[in-house]
Enzyme design. Structure first.
Site, PDB file in Angstrom:
ATOM      1  N   ASP A   1       5.376 -53.165  18.459  1.00 54.42           N
ATOM      2  CA  ASP A   1       5.266 -52.875  17.034  1.00 54.42           C
ATOM      3  C   ASP A   1       4.000 -52.056  16.788  1.00 54.42           C
ATOM      4  O   ASP A   1       4.031 -51.045  16.091  1.00 54.42           O
ATOM      5  CB  ASP A   1       5.240 -54.187  16.248  1.00 54.42           C
ATOM      6  CG  ASP A   1       5.296 -53.988  14.738  1.00 54.42           C
ATOM      7  OD1 ASP A   1       5.358 -52.827  14.294  1.00 54.42           O
ATOM      8  OD2 ASP A   1       5.272 -54.987  14.015  1.00 54.42           O
TER       9      ASP A   1
ATOM     10  N   ASP B   1       3.564 -52.775   7.877  1.00 66.79           N
ATOM     11  CA  ASP B   1       4.287 -54.031   8.032  1.00 66.79           C
ATOM     12  C   ASP B   1       5.611 -53.973   7.263  1.00 66.79           C
ATOM     13  O   ASP B   1       5.641 -54.126   6.041  1.00 66.79           O
ATOM     14  CB  ASP B   1       3.431 -55.192   7.516  1.00 66.79           C
ATOM     15  CG  ASP B   1       4.107 -56.541   7.699  1.00 66.79           C
ATOM     16  OD1 ASP B   1       5.190 -56.593   8.333  1.00 66.79           O
ATOM     17  OD2 ASP B   1       3.558 -57.552   7.211  1.00 66.79           O
TER      18      ASP B   1
ATOM     19  N   ASP C   1       9.336 -39.919  13.518  1.00 67.16           N
ATOM     20  CA  ASP C   1       8.356 -40.066  14.590  1.00 67.16           C
ATOM     21  C   ASP C   1       8.244 -41.527  15.025  1.00 67.16           C
ATOM     22  O   ASP C   1       8.292 -42.441  14.208  1.00 67.16           O
ATOM     23  CB  ASP C   1       6.996 -39.569  14.091  1.00 67.16           C
ATOM     24  CG  ASP C   1       5.914 -39.652  15.153  1.00 67.16           C
ATOM     25  OD1 ASP C   1       6.082 -39.008  16.208  1.00 67.16           O
ATOM     26  OD2 ASP C   1       4.914 -40.358  14.935  1.00 67.16           O
TER      27      ASP C   1
ATOM     28  N   GLU D   1      12.550 -39.854  17.400  1.00 67.36           N
ATOM     29  CA  GLU D   1      11.786 -39.804  18.649  1.00 67.36           C
ATOM     30  C   GLU D   1      11.692 -41.220  19.204  1.00 67.36           C
ATOM     31  O   GLU D   1      10.898 -42.035  18.748  1.00 67.36           O
ATOM     32  CB  GLU D   1      10.378 -39.245  18.415  1.00 67.36           C
ATOM     33  CG  GLU D   1       9.593 -39.125  19.717  1.00 67.36           C
ATOM     34  CD  GLU D   1       8.134 -39.550  19.603  1.00 67.36           C
ATOM     35  OE1 GLU D   1       7.380 -39.288  20.547  1.00 67.36           O
ATOM     36  OE2 GLU D   1       7.761 -40.176  18.587  1.00 67.36           O
TER      37      GLU D   1
END
Length: 489
Positions: A196, A204, A233, A263
């Site tokens: 993450d 978040d 991205d 991506e």
């Protein structure tokens, strides 16, 4: 029947910080369209942490070069007005524009805040290496110069779940922010236990207000820029479920043909397939596996088995979701994911993405126009243009592969009646001079085919049974078309 579609990545990492790139977009659009490129992927248009920033250190998603923030009004690429004019110029010549957007993190906060964190192991983000403690983190984004224009949303530490710098102790680490419902998101890539967190202040996506704000921003951005698609991205770090929600919401607003490519930088094919399952195959992914095959082949020379070039690639398993590319801004020399395809193999690689039926090919600005910086690389427009032209005019119809040799491979595109003169025979070698006997059709018996690249001088006469003996020189690619193909068009 539509002509083949081709994308170009319209930037490289070392573009000059001259504020002139959106003007270049307008200047070159017509010339680029002449060679069949009908979509441009442009760099992030939003304000970064400095004028030199390429856009991935995003500060304010609502500043497209409009406000005096971070010491500049324009971005590295120009002003908001120049951006809109550049996009309009593309549309005027029939080119779609896909904008790069950064939704994983925010950088360059306006102030610090004190809040509680735990430090985690960078190699295993589920492994806690400290007791809870307080840091001063750069997480307060108020955008005073924008003065709430376009959005009144202010970001604070509770909108993020991680950061990497404690301003109080001038110390770097990976700090997980504590609080109600604070945790790493599970619906991300599993590298380092949980990937993450990537950089800066990590957004978040558990937070309902964050989700609502990012959906609002997406609509605002697309309406404002009039772009035709988005390149997302770093999506392996973003809550995959939210990506699916975001894509669905934007398509409801802007139509089913609004384009998305992500991506997901991972050569592990299974991980890519799992992500596509998450998002119901609603977006495309860049074929990172194929890129690494090209890189390996360019280094290995004749020791690479070309007949296996498409094994374990996204275009091989999910061709309708694969964006194929040779290199990009991250793989270019001296960059984070450097895996540059050697020059000698570039023509072969571009033929492999541009002249086959599967995948959505993307040409790299750095290959086409060149790379700036301390170690400049000259563009290869003169090499790529003939392959682009072959894609636009000839690479249509059924495909027959002749991948029966490790060093010399070929394929035939049979052509279609919609495009008179179409059809081509492609042969390449990473070893010695080679040849391939390939079938183009009995109805073409007696015709002469020539290599439009000029790499091989032979004139191939098609036999009465529809075959031709197509030759190729060592380390090159030859693209054969009917000698009179242009007259038929």
């Amino acid at each position: 029947m539509e002509r083949n579609h081709t994308m170009m990545q319209f930037f490289e990492w070392h573009l000059a910080n001259d504020g002139d790139h959106w003007n270049r977009l307008a200047l070159l659009a017509g010339e680029i369209k002449e060679h069949g490129i009908d979509a441009l992927w442009i760099p992030p248009a939003t304000k970064g942490i400095s004028q030199e920033d390429n856009g991935y250190g995003i500060y304010d998603g609502y500043d497209l070069g409009e406000f005096d923030q971070k010491g500049t009004v324009r971005t590295k690429y120009g002003t908001k007005q120049e951006l809109l004019e550049g996009i309009a110029a593309c549309k005027n010549v029939g080119i779609q524009v896909y904008s790069d957007v950064v939704m994983n993190h925010k950088a360059g906060a306006d102030d610090t805040e004190r809040f509680e964190v735990i430090e985690v192991d960078p190699n295993d983000r589920y492994r806690v290496v400290s007791e809870p403690f307080e840091i001063d983190g750069w997480t307060k984004f108020s955008f005073p110069a924008r003065n709430e224009k376009h959005s009144s949303f202010k970001w604070s530490h509770y909108h993020f779940n991680g950061t990497d710098y404690d301003a109080n102790k001038d110390r770097i680490g990976i700090y997980q922010i504590l609080g109600d419902n604070k945790r790493w998101n599970r619906h991300v890539d599993h590298e380092f236990g949980n990937y993450d967190y990537l950089m800066f202040a990590n957004i978040d996506y558990h937070h309902p207000a964050v989700q609502a704000e990012m959906l609002h921003w997406g609509e605002w951005f697309i309406n404002t820029t009039t772009c035709d698609g988005l390149r997302l991205d770093a999506i392996k770090h973003i809550n995959h479920k939210f990506i699916s929600v975001f894509v669905h919401a934007m398509r409801l607003k802007f139509g089913k043909d609004f384009y998305f490519v992500g991506e997901f930088w991972k050569s592990d094919l299974e991980a890519c397939q799992n992500f596509l399952n998450y998002v119901d195959y609603d977006i495309d992914l860049f074929d990172v596996s194929l890129h690494y095959h090209f890189h390996e082949a360019s280094l290995a020379g004749r020791n690479y088995d070309l007949s296996k070039i498409f094994e374990d690639t996204l275009v091989g398993t999910h061709p309708t979701n694969a964006v194929t590319f040779v290199d990009n801004h991250d793989s270019q020399p001296q960059e984070a994911l450097e895996s540059w395809v050697e020059d000698w193999f570039k023509p072969l690689a571009y033929a492999l993405i541009l002249l086959r039926k599967d995948g959505y090919p993307c040409v790299f600005y750095g290959d086409y126009i060149g790379i700036n910086g301390e170690n400049p690389i000259q563009g290869k427009k003169d090499m790529i243009d003939p392959i682009l032209d072959a894609r636009y005019h000839y690479a249509y119809g059924d495909q027959k592969d002749y991948f029966d040799h490790g060093n010399t491979i070929g394929w035939v595109r049979k052509g279609v009646s919609d495009f008179p003169g179409s059809g081509c025979a492609v042969v390449m070698s990473n070893g010695d001079d080679g040849k391939k006997r390939m079938y183009v059709g009995k109805k073409l018996a007696g015709q002469i085919w020539i290599d439009l690249t000029g790499n091989h001088p032979s004139r191939v006469k098609i036999t009465k049974d529809g075959f031709g003996q197509f030759r190729v020189k060592s380390g090159t690619v030859s693209i054969y078309v009917k000698e009179n193909a242009l007259e038929e068009q």
